[in-house]
Scaffold this active site. Structure first.
Site, PDB file in Angstrom:
ATOM      1  N   ILE A 213     -13.391 -31.432  34.037  1.00  0.00           N
ATOM      2  CA  ILE A 213     -12.589 -32.618  34.234  1.00  0.00           C
ATOM      3  C   ILE A 213     -11.016 -32.439  34.496  1.00  0.00           C
ATOM      4  CG2 ILE A 213     -14.081 -34.336  32.679  1.00  0.00           C
ATOM      5  CD1 ILE A 213     -11.666 -33.761  30.819  1.00  0.00           C
ATOM      6  N   LYS A 280     -10.200 -37.839  13.355  1.00  0.00           N
ATOM      7  CA  LYS A 280      -9.310 -36.679  13.064  1.00  0.00           C
ATOM      8  C   LYS A 280      -8.015 -36.931  13.685  1.00  0.00           C
ATOM      9  CE  LYS A 280     -12.772 -33.373  12.087  1.00  0.00           C
ATOM     10  NZ  LYS A 280     -13.913 -34.301  11.994  1.00  0.00           N
ATOM     11  N   VAL A 327     -20.551 -37.146  13.400  1.00  0.00           N
ATOM     12  CA  VAL A 327     -21.802 -37.894  14.007  1.00  0.00           C
ATOM     13  C   VAL A 327     -23.083 -37.029  13.672  1.00  0.00           C
ATOM     14  CG1 VAL A 327     -23.180 -38.512  16.094  1.00  0.00           C
ATOM     15  CG2 VAL A 327     -20.845 -38.807  15.986  1.00  0.00           C
ATOM     16  N   LEU A 328     -23.928 -37.379  12.778  1.00  0.00           N
ATOM     17  CA  LEU A 328     -25.002 -36.866  12.056  1.00  0.00           C
ATOM     18  C   LEU A 328     -25.944 -36.178  13.226  1.00  0.00           C
ATOM     19  CD1 LEU A 328     -25.914 -38.943   9.110  1.00  0.00           C
ATOM     20  CD2 LEU A 328     -25.079 -36.733   9.084  1.00  0.00           C
ATOM     21  N   GLY A 329     -26.204 -34.770  13.083  1.00  0.00           N
ATOM     22  CA  GLY A 329     -27.217 -34.234  14.173  1.00  0.00           C
ATOM     23  C   GLY A 329     -26.494 -33.781  15.507  1.00  0.00           C
ATOM     24  N   VAL A 334     -22.755 -30.676  10.734  1.00  0.00           N
ATOM     25  CA  VAL A 334     -23.281 -29.577   9.675  1.00  0.00           C
ATOM     26  C   VAL A 334     -24.607 -29.744   9.663  1.00  0.00           C
ATOM     27  CG1 VAL A 334     -20.894 -29.960   8.294  1.00  0.00           C
ATOM     28  CG2 VAL A 334     -22.740 -31.655   8.071  1.00  0.00           C
TER      29      VAL A 334
END
Length: 503
Positions: A213, A280, A327-329, A334
């Site tokens: 970008i 964050k 965001v999970l996964g 983690v």
């Protein structure tokens, strides 16, 4: 289930020894006797813990434990038969029935455990484990409103091959846009996305563009040729430790890249530009979080500038920011890391026992981004209600438990550079305003003047090309005074600036 199978085995073996006719003729007496004998099998099961969750654990030792339990039960039944005469309301059961019951019930319990384990594996393959890890219900959105917005429109998605970007592509593709322009600089993930899209939506007009970008000429050629109506900007470098070591690259990709796209959106009359930010960015303690805060500042100030400078009759691009947590996964999150560590036998590494994070599922995060895009009028910073924060250590414990492993330990490694124990969704003093969606709110954030922002960003971009990390981070802290480094070499800059501000 174990007791039912054992009781059925005793009935079957009694019928095998005496014949079905005698079983029917003495049904009630046999039933009473076998139910008393069943108590001793229960004692054996209790001793050897055969009631452990068979859907998660199935090893040779578990099968041996099951066989020992049924053996103990049969021996106790035979001992009782030898020690005392049958009770008045019972009947004498031959010893060979107990021996045959041991063989039959052991085989039945083994088979049950194998079937249960296979069924559990199938369920896990088809049920998102991430849903079970969240301490709340999955968020629902108004899909019809999103469909009305994107149907028959040209839509651009940057960072399209990433975890968030690719899920947004999947959701947007179902709304039949006129054309879908996908941009990402990662060739292999982009190729994988192309194969998936071509298989599932082969009638959709899609362009797969491998480019950064930050390539202004390439980006302008794309906007000029395809004239997009909506831009969903998900491209960014996001790993905190990596950007802490590479602040110049963080500025060039995250900040300069966003500025290029935002300016092109205005130039080519894009209806709405939706930028994906992060929690964050709130009171940032690391370079990555501050770079995303700078992106928020630019698109907000640009939106305010357009409102003041444009005539009412002139079409204006609406800039919307969405801010949410982990965001999970997702790639680099983690859960994939913990699963890999668990498969290797551990240890599972957690930075701190008290560290907590807000989490969302990839599909619900993307759906909320799309819905926020439908309700935004320009200039908003949307924050999502992500429920209660989750302890990373508890997340690791649940994953270990779900794996069935008992030998995997958790090891605490200490906070990484720029990492803090908890994240926030609002700055101190910020307020939230509700929207029509109960899980989406608007944060009232501090406003910046566009002309001053442009001046500061020009200087920051120039510094980023010198590879002088300290100078770049110092400039970032001057633009975003809330940016105070944590567990980082840049903490010395905070002390310098504190002295200057006091002076």
């Amino acid at each position: 289930m174990d007791m039912i199978l054992i009781f059925a085995s005793m009935m079957l073996m009694y019928s095998l020894v005496y014949g079905p006719a005698k079983l029917v003729a003495n049904g009630s007496v046999v039933l009473y006797t076998l139910m008393i004998d069943l108590i001793f099998y229960g004692i054996g099961m209790r001793i050897f813990h055969t009631y452990t969750d068979v859907s998660k654990i199935l090893a040779f030792k578990d099968l041996v434990r099951t066989a020992l339990a049924t053996l103990v039960g049969s021996v106790l039944c035979a001992t009782l038969r030898w020690a005392i005469d049958p009770l008045p309301f019972t009947t004498s059961i031959p010893y060979r029935v107990f021996f045959l019951t041991f063989l039959c019930s052991t085989a039945a319990l083994w088979l049950w455990r194998i079937i249960a384990r296979n069924l559990a594996d199938i369920v896990r393959d088809n049920v998102r484990e991430e849903v079970e890890l969240l301490p709340r219900r999955e968020i629902e959105v108004n899909m019809e409103r999103i469909a009305n917005l994107l149907r028959n429109q040209v839509v651009v998605v940057t960072g399209a091959a990433g975890s968030i970007g690719s899920e947004m592509v999947r959701q947007i593709a179902t709304y039949n846009p006129t054309k879908l322009i996908l941009i990402d600089q990662a060739e292999t993930p982009m190729h994988d996305l192309m194969l998936e899209v071509n298989e599932k939506w082969n009638k959709l007009d899609v362009m797969f563009i491998v480019s950064s970008i930050t390539d202004q000429y390439r980006m302008e050629a794309i906007f000029r040729q395809y004239d997009p109506a909506y831009v969903f900007h998900a491209a960014a470098y996001k790993h905190v430790p990596m950007m802490e070591e590479n602040p110049c690259v963080s500025i060039q990709n995250n900040v300069v890249g966003t500025r290029i796209l935002a300016d092109l959106a205005v130039k080519y009359h894009v209806k709405k530009f939706v930028m994906i930010s992060t929690d964050k960015a709130v009171n940032p303690t690391n370079v990555m979080g501050c770079s995303k805060r700078l992106c928020e500042i630019y698109v907000q100030s640009l939106n305010a500038y357009l409102l003041k400078s444009s005539e009412e009759s002139t079409a204006k691009t609406q800039f919307v920011t969405t801010r949410f947590g982990n965001v999970l996964g997702s790639n680099g999150s983690v859960i994939p890391l913990f699963k890999k560590q668990i498969e290797a036998g551990g240890p599972v590494t957690v930075t701190h026992p008290d560290i907590i994070r807000f989490f969302m599922l990839i599909p619900e995060a993307c759906a909320l981004v799309l819905e926020a895009g439908t309700m935004g009028n320009g200039g908003e910073v949307f924050v999502f209600d992500m429920g209660q924060p989750v302890k990373i250590a508890d997340l690791a414990k649940r994953l270990i438990q779900n794996s069935g492993r008992r030998d995997v330990k958790i090891e605490y490694t200490g906070l990484r550079d720029g990492e803090k124990l908890y994240e926030e969704v609002l700055f101190k003093g910020e307020e939230e305003v509700p929207t029509v969606h109960p899980k989406i709110h608007v944060a009232k954030v501090r406003q910046y003047e566009y002309e001053e922002v442009c001046k500061q960003f020009d200087e920051l971009e120039t510094l980023s090309r010198t590879s002088d990390d300290m100078s770049v981070v110092r400039k970032m802290k001057m633009i975003v005074p809330e940016f105070r480094s944590n567990n980082s070499k840049y903490e010395t800059i905070d002390k310098e600036l504190d002295i200057l501000r006091k002076g």
